[in-house]
Design a protein around this motif. Structure first.
Motif, PDB file in Angstrom:
ATOM      1  N   GLY A 166     -50.986  65.890 -21.184  1.00  0.00           N
ATOM      2  CA  GLY A 166     -51.567  67.090 -21.774  1.00  0.00           C
ATOM      3  C   GLY A 166     -52.960  66.931 -22.329  1.00  0.00           C
ATOM      4  O   GLY A 166     -53.547  67.896 -22.825  1.00  0.00           O
ATOM      5  N   THR A 167     -53.518  65.720 -22.246  1.00  0.00           N
ATOM      6  CA  THR A 167     -54.833  65.476 -22.846  1.00  0.00           C
ATOM      7  C   THR A 167     -55.941  65.943 -21.918  1.00  0.00           C
ATOM      8  O   THR A 167     -56.000  65.549 -20.755  1.00  0.00           O
ATOM      9  CB  THR A 167     -55.025  63.973 -23.139  1.00  0.00           C
ATOM     10  OG1 THR A 167     -54.013  63.549 -24.054  1.00  0.00           O
ATOM     11  CG2 THR A 167     -56.403  63.705 -23.734  1.00  0.00           C
ATOM     12  N   ARG A 168     -56.829  66.766 -22.458  1.00  0.00           N
ATOM     13  CA  ARG A 168     -57.974  67.229 -21.681  1.00  0.00           C
ATOM     14  C   ARG A 168     -59.306  66.817 -22.280  1.00  0.00           C
ATOM     15  O   ARG A 168     -60.334  66.829 -21.593  1.00  0.00           O
ATOM     16  CB  ARG A 168     -57.935  68.757 -21.541  1.00  0.00           C
ATOM     17  CG  ARG A 168     -56.720  69.249 -20.765  1.00  0.00           C
ATOM     18  CD  ARG A 168     -56.864  70.710 -20.396  1.00  0.00           C
ATOM     19  NE  ARG A 168     -57.985  70.939 -19.507  1.00  0.00           N
ATOM     20  CZ  ARG A 168     -58.354  72.143 -19.059  1.00  0.00           C
ATOM     21  NH1 ARG A 168     -57.682  73.208 -19.453  1.00  0.00           N
ATOM     22  NH2 ARG A 168     -59.387  72.283 -18.269  1.00  0.00           N
ATOM     23  N   TYR A 169     -59.321  66.450 -23.568  1.00  0.00           N
ATOM     24  CA  TYR A 169     -60.567  66.062 -24.234  1.00  0.00           C
ATOM     25  C   TYR A 169     -60.309  64.848 -25.126  1.00  0.00           C
ATOM     26  O   TYR A 169     -59.222  64.687 -25.694  1.00  0.00           O
ATOM     27  CB  TYR A 169     -61.120  67.213 -25.081  1.00  0.00           C
ATOM     28  CG  TYR A 169     -61.510  68.412 -24.255  1.00  0.00           C
ATOM     29  CD1 TYR A 169     -62.762  68.483 -23.651  1.00  0.00           C
ATOM     30  CD2 TYR A 169     -60.618  69.463 -24.061  1.00  0.00           C
ATOM     31  CE1 TYR A 169     -63.112  69.571 -22.875  1.00  0.00           C
ATOM     32  CE2 TYR A 169     -60.961  70.553 -23.285  1.00  0.00           C
ATOM     33  CZ  TYR A 169     -62.212  70.604 -22.695  1.00  0.00           C
ATOM     34  OH  TYR A 169     -62.549  71.674 -21.921  1.00  0.00           O
ATOM     35  N   VAL A 170     -61.345  64.018 -25.244  1.00  0.00           N
ATOM     36  CA  VAL A 170     -61.250  62.822 -26.079  1.00  0.00           C
ATOM     37  C   VAL A 170     -62.531  62.641 -26.876  1.00  0.00           C
ATOM     38  O   VAL A 170     -63.598  63.141 -26.504  1.00  0.00           O
ATOM     39  CB  VAL A 170     -61.021  61.544 -25.229  1.00  0.00           C
ATOM     40  CG1 VAL A 170     -59.714  61.611 -24.455  1.00  0.00           C
ATOM     41  CG2 VAL A 170     -62.191  61.287 -24.279  1.00  0.00           C
ATOM     42  N   ASN A 171     -62.415  61.901 -27.982  1.00  0.00           N
ATOM     43  CA  ASN A 171     -63.547  61.242 -28.618  1.00  0.00           C
ATOM     44  C   ASN A 171     -63.463  59.772 -28.256  1.00  0.00           C
ATOM     45  O   ASN A 171     -62.359  59.239 -28.038  1.00  0.00           O
ATOM     46  CB  ASN A 171     -63.507  61.405 -30.136  1.00  0.00           C
ATOM     47  CG  ASN A 171     -63.739  62.826 -30.587  1.00  0.00           C
ATOM     48  OD1 ASN A 171     -64.221  63.668 -29.829  1.00  0.00           O
ATOM     49  ND2 ASN A 171     -63.401  63.114 -31.831  1.00  0.00           N
ATOM     50  N   ALA A 172     -64.587  59.089 -28.188  1.00  0.00           N
ATOM     51  CA  ALA A 172     -64.558  57.684 -27.785  1.00  0.00           C
ATOM     52  C   ALA A 172     -65.803  56.961 -28.274  1.00  0.00           C
ATOM     53  O   ALA A 172     -66.846  57.575 -28.527  1.00  0.00           O
ATOM     54  CB  ALA A 172     -64.452  57.554 -26.263  1.00  0.00           C
ATOM     55  N   ILE A 173     -65.694  55.629 -28.422  1.00  0.00           N
ATOM     56  CA  ILE A 173     -66.857  54.760 -28.528  1.00  0.00           C
ATOM     57  C   ILE A 173     -66.833  53.791 -27.361  1.00  0.00           C
ATOM     58  O   ILE A 173     -65.761  53.359 -26.905  1.00  0.00           O
ATOM     59  CB  ILE A 173     -66.921  53.997 -29.874  1.00  0.00           C
ATOM     60  CG1 ILE A 173     -65.735  53.054 -30.042  1.00  0.00           C
ATOM     61  CG2 ILE A 173     -67.016  54.965 -31.033  1.00  0.00           C
ATOM     62  CD1 ILE A 173     -65.889  52.100 -31.220  1.00  0.00           C
ATOM     63  N   ILE A 174     -68.021  53.477 -26.865  1.00  0.00           N
ATOM     64  CA  ILE A 174     -68.173  52.548 -25.743  1.00  0.00           C
ATOM     65  C   ILE A 174     -69.201  51.504 -26.168  1.00  0.00           C
ATOM     66  O   ILE A 174     -70.354  51.846 -26.448  1.00  0.00           O
ATOM     67  CB  ILE A 174     -68.610  53.283 -24.467  1.00  0.00           C
ATOM     68  CG1 ILE A 174     -67.537  54.320 -24.092  1.00  0.00           C
ATOM     69  CG2 ILE A 174     -68.861  52.314 -23.326  1.00  0.00           C
ATOM     70  CD1 ILE A 174     -67.878  55.172 -22.912  1.00  0.00           C
ATOM     71  N   VAL A 175     -68.766  50.233 -26.244  1.00  0.00           N
ATOM     72  CA  VAL A 175     -69.588  49.165 -26.809  1.00  0.00           C
ATOM     73  C   VAL A 175     -69.822  48.091 -25.756  1.00  0.00           C
ATOM     74  O   VAL A 175     -68.863  47.505 -25.234  1.00  0.00           O
ATOM     75  CB  VAL A 175     -68.916  48.540 -28.051  1.00  0.00           C
ATOM     76  CG1 VAL A 175     -69.857  47.540 -28.718  1.00  0.00           C
ATOM     77  CG2 VAL A 175     -68.496  49.621 -29.048  1.00  0.00           C
ATOM     78  N   GLY A 176     -71.084  47.840 -25.435  1.00  0.00           N
ATOM     79  CA  GLY A 176     -71.414  46.756 -24.518  1.00  0.00           C
ATOM     80  C   GLY A 176     -71.216  45.401 -25.177  1.00  0.00           C
ATOM     81  O   GLY A 176     -71.113  45.276 -26.402  1.00  0.00           O
ATOM     82  N   ALA A 177     -71.165  44.357 -24.367  1.00  0.00           N
ATOM     83  CA  ALA A 177     -70.991  43.002 -24.887  1.00  0.00           C
ATOM     84  C   ALA A 177     -72.307  42.467 -25.451  1.00  0.00           C
ATOM     85  O   ALA A 177     -73.393  42.833 -25.000  1.00  0.00           O
ATOM     86  CB  ALA A 177     -70.487  42.079 -23.790  1.00  0.00           C
ATOM     87  N   GLY A 178     -72.200  41.580 -26.435  1.00  0.00           N
ATOM     88  CA  GLY A 178     -73.380  40.994 -27.049  1.00  0.00           C
ATOM     89  C   GLY A 178     -73.987  39.890 -26.208  1.00  0.00           C
ATOM     90  O   GLY A 178     -73.302  39.208 -25.439  1.00  0.00           O
ATOM     91  N   GLY A 179     -75.305  39.698 -26.364  1.00  0.00           N
ATOM     92  CA  GLY A 179     -76.002  38.623 -25.676  1.00  0.00           C
ATOM     93  C   GLY A 179     -75.858  37.305 -26.420  1.00  0.00           C
ATOM     94  O   GLY A 179     -75.609  37.262 -27.628  1.00  0.00           O
ATOM     95  N   ALA A 180     -76.024  36.202 -25.699  1.00  0.00           N
ATOM     96  CA  ALA A 180     -75.954  34.876 -26.312  1.00  0.00           C
ATOM     97  C   ALA A 180     -77.212  34.591 -27.123  1.00  0.00           C
ATOM     98  O   ALA A 180     -78.289  35.114 -26.842  1.00  0.00           O
ATOM     99  CB  ALA A 180     -75.797  33.811 -25.231  1.00  0.00           C
ATOM    100  N   GLY A 181     -77.061  33.738 -28.133  1.00  0.00           N
ATOM    101  CA  GLY A 181     -78.220  33.251 -28.857  1.00  0.00           C
ATOM    102  C   GLY A 181     -79.020  32.271 -28.008  1.00  0.00           C
ATOM    103  O   GLY A 181     -78.512  31.666 -27.069  1.00  0.00           O
ATOM    104  N   GLY A 182     -80.296  32.121 -28.345  1.00  0.00           N
ATOM    105  CA  GLY A 182     -81.159  31.224 -27.592  1.00  0.00           C
ATOM    106  C   GLY A 182     -80.974  29.767 -28.003  1.00  0.00           C
ATOM    107  O   GLY A 182     -80.642  29.471 -29.157  1.00  0.00           O
ATOM    108  N   PRO A 183     -81.194  28.823 -27.081  1.00  0.00           N
ATOM    109  CA  PRO A 183     -81.062  27.404 -27.408  1.00  0.00           C
ATOM    110  C   PRO A 183     -82.261  26.881 -28.179  1.00  0.00           C
ATOM    111  O   PRO A 183     -83.359  27.425 -28.098  1.00  0.00           O
ATOM    112  CB  PRO A 183     -80.977  26.749 -26.028  1.00  0.00           C
ATOM    113  CG  PRO A 183     -81.768  27.661 -25.137  1.00  0.00           C
ATOM    114  CD  PRO A 183     -81.525  29.057 -25.669  1.00  0.00           C
TER     115      PRO A 183
END
Length: 285
Positions: free
Chosen positions: A38-55
């Motif tokens: 029965g779901t037609r609408y949602v709220n959502a968050i979409i989070v990309g992955a973090g980058g690595a720290g530099g050496p």
């Protein structure tokens, strides 16, 4: 003829029903996701992955912090079931991977610049520049993050810049002392899960001659000389910490999607609601 019901509109024009029961689902791995029938609408968050720290390097020169993953929110978003989702993996000596779902992409965070003036990489939020004076990584892909901080240029601190976060830019590594030097950019706080949680903070810099750059709990701080930079928390999209010597930077945190299936039913609606639903394209006749 004037209305006598205060501007109410009855059931001849009603918005689409969504019977999701306000169900909340946290998606932490790549899959095909189903919502209730029965779901037609949602709220959502979409989070990309973090980058690595530099050496860092053997000369006690610090790398930049990794950038947090891109952070996007969806409100009253139409959904059909099933739909594919891709959860980005945290960067390991690399940018974080993108997270994709509901037709939206949040870009992975940029890797922090290595020591010896390497620039931070662009990403959802940019990586911090390495020492000395490495350029800051820019944010890419729209309004989802912030730039990293420029690498410092003063010895003996040898500080890289902080990674950018979804809530603010990374701090430059130029100050000779003080807590702001090379700190990771701020995260954002969101309560879609039912609790206030921070996401997509920038990683702290690597520092050879002083305190490692601070960061939000979603990300990781940089390392002291000879130490290993910690990895960022999984499924919160934070950047990894930069290294303070001859070690790799910390890994970025993996991404996440959280979906709340909305619950509402037709009835009697006032004119303001009718107008807003019409604008959103969510009103059916």
């Amino acid at each position: 003829m004037a209305r006598t019901n205060g501007g109410l509109i009855g059931t001849s024009l009603i918005p689409s029903v969504s019977g999701g029961g306000d169900t909340i689902t946290t998606i932490t791995s790549t899959s095909t996701h189903c919502v209730q029938s029965g779901t037609r609408y949602v709220n959502a968050i979409i989070v990309g992955a973090g980058g690595a720290g530099g050496p860092g390097t053997t000369g006690s020169i610090g790398g930049g912090g990794g950038g947090g993953g891109g952070f996007k929110t969806l409100t009253f978003h139409p959904v059909s079931s099933p739909f594919p989702v891709t959860i980005g993996g945290g960067g390991s000596n690399a940018n974080g991977a993108n997270t994709v779902g509901l037709g939206v992409t949040s870009t992975g965070g940029g890797r922090g610049g290595g020591a010896d003036s390497a620039a931070g990489a662009s990403g959802g939020s940019g990586g911090g520049g390495g020492f000395p004076a490495g350029a800051a990584g820019a944010t890419s892909g729209g309004c989802q993050g912030n730039a990293g901080g420029v690498g410092g240029n003063s010895s003996p601190n040898n500080a890289g810049g902080g990674g950018g976060g979804a809530g603010g830019a990374g701090a430059a590594g130029t100050l000779p002392c003080g807590p702001a030097r090379g700190a990771g950019g701020a995260a954002v706080t969101n309560n879609i899960s039912g609790s206030c949680v921070t996401y997509a903070g920038g990683g702290g810099n690597g520092v050879a001659g002083g305190n490692a750059g601070s960061r939000d709990s979603s990300a990781s701080g940089g390392s002291y000389p000879g130490g290993v930079a910690p990895n960022a928390a999984n499924n919160r999209g934070g950047g990894g910490g930069g290294s303070g010597r001859c070690n790799a930077g910390g890994n970025g945190g993996s991404g996440v999607i959280i979906v709340k299936e909305l619950n509402f039913a037709p009835g009697v609606w006032n004119l303001k609601t009718h107008y807003l639903q019409r604008r959103a394209g969510a009103w059916t006749v």
